[in-house]
Motif scaffolding. Structure first.
Motif, short mmCIF file in Angstrom:
data_model
loop_
_atom_site.label_atom_id
_atom_site.label_comp_id
_atom_site.label_asym_id
_atom_site.label_seq_id
_atom_site.Cartn_x
_atom_site.Cartn_y
_atom_site.Cartn_z
N CYS A 113 0.86 -1.18 0.00
CA CYS A 113 0.00 0.00 0.00
C CYS A 113 0.90 1.24 0.00
N GLY A 114 0.33 2.38 -0.27
CA GLY A 114 1.10 3.61 -0.35
C GLY A 114 1.83 3.94 0.94
N THR A 115 1.14 3.82 2.06
CA THR A 115 1.77 4.11 3.35
C THR A 115 2.94 3.17 3.61
N MET A 170 4.84 1.82 1.37
CA MET A 170 5.96 2.21 0.51
C MET A 170 6.74 3.37 1.11
N ILE A 171 6.02 4.33 1.67
CA ILE A 171 6.69 5.47 2.31
C ILE A 171 7.49 5.00 3.51
N GLN A 172 6.92 4.15 4.34
CA GLN A 172 7.63 3.65 5.52
C GLN A 172 8.84 2.82 5.12
N GLN A 173 8.69 1.99 4.09
CA GLN A 173 9.81 1.16 3.62
C GLN A 173 10.96 2.03 3.10
N LEU A 174 10.62 3.08 2.37
CA LEU A 174 11.64 3.99 1.85
C LEU A 174 12.45 4.58 3.00
N GLU A 175 11.77 5.07 4.02
CA GLU A 175 12.46 5.71 5.14
C GLU A 175 13.29 4.71 5.94
N CYS A 176 12.86 3.45 5.98
CA CYS A 176 13.64 2.42 6.69
C CYS A 176 14.87 2.00 5.89
N GLU A 177 14.67 1.71 4.62
CA GLU A 177 15.75 1.19 3.79
C GLU A 177 16.70 2.27 3.27
N ARG A 200 -9.18 1.07 8.55
CA ARG A 200 -9.92 1.43 7.34
C ARG A 200 -9.35 0.67 6.14
N PRO A 201 -10.15 0.51 5.09
CA PRO A 201 -9.65 -0.17 3.89
C PRO A 201 -8.46 0.59 3.28
N ARG A 202 -7.55 -0.14 2.71
CA ARG A 202 -6.37 0.45 2.06
C ARG A 202 -6.31 -0.02 0.62
N ARG A 203 -5.74 0.83 -0.21
CA ARG A 203 -5.55 0.46 -1.61
C ARG A 203 -4.23 -0.29 -1.69
#
Length: 131
Positions: free
Chosen positions: A37-39, A41-48, A84-87
């Motif tokens: 999901c978009g969130t 991806m953002i979290q993964q970017l900041e971790c990696e 909530r539902p996520r895309r």
């Protein structure tokens, strides 16, 4: 501003915000590994990639572009519990080869940035001897 502020800036640079082109390549590198999901991806970017950031505006613009190109598809899913539902986005299998090429651009970019930082290529200019 003081000289120490300048030194601090170069030893602790501010985060690098991805542009849309970089975001497209990053997203594909994530989706090659599996859905996200978009969130996430953002979290993964900041971790990696600790010094990189991705704004919601750029992320969702890049996702919209990839969906319009048929590279990815998204579907709404309800999370565990009361969330909530996520895309959730997945890579279109027909795009796998192209996604690998674009993901390689992302890896090349981040490798070059890391090498530049580690090698200390940001050096003061050499002084030119005056005649």
């Amino acid at each position: 501003m003081q000289l120490e502020d300048i030194r601090y800036f170069f030893t602790n640079p501010p985060p690098i915000y991805l542009c849309r082109e970089q975001a497209v390549c990053y997203i594909l590198s994530v989706l090659i590994q599996g859905e996200s999901c978009g969130t996430g991806m953002i979290q993964q970017l900041e971790c990696e990639y600790g010094n990189y950031r991705l704004s919601d505006t750029i992320l969702y613009g890049a996702l919209e572009f990839l969906e319009s190109e048929g590279a990815i598809c998204g579907s709404w899913r309800k999370g565990k519990g009361r969330g909530r539902p996520r895309r959730i986005y997945q890579l279109n299998p027909a795009w796998h080869d192209e996604a690998r090429k674009l993901a390689a651009l992302w890896r090349y970019f981040t490798t070059q940035q890391r090498q530049t930082r580690l090698s200390g290529e940001i050096r003061s200019p050499k002084r030119v001897a005056q005649s």
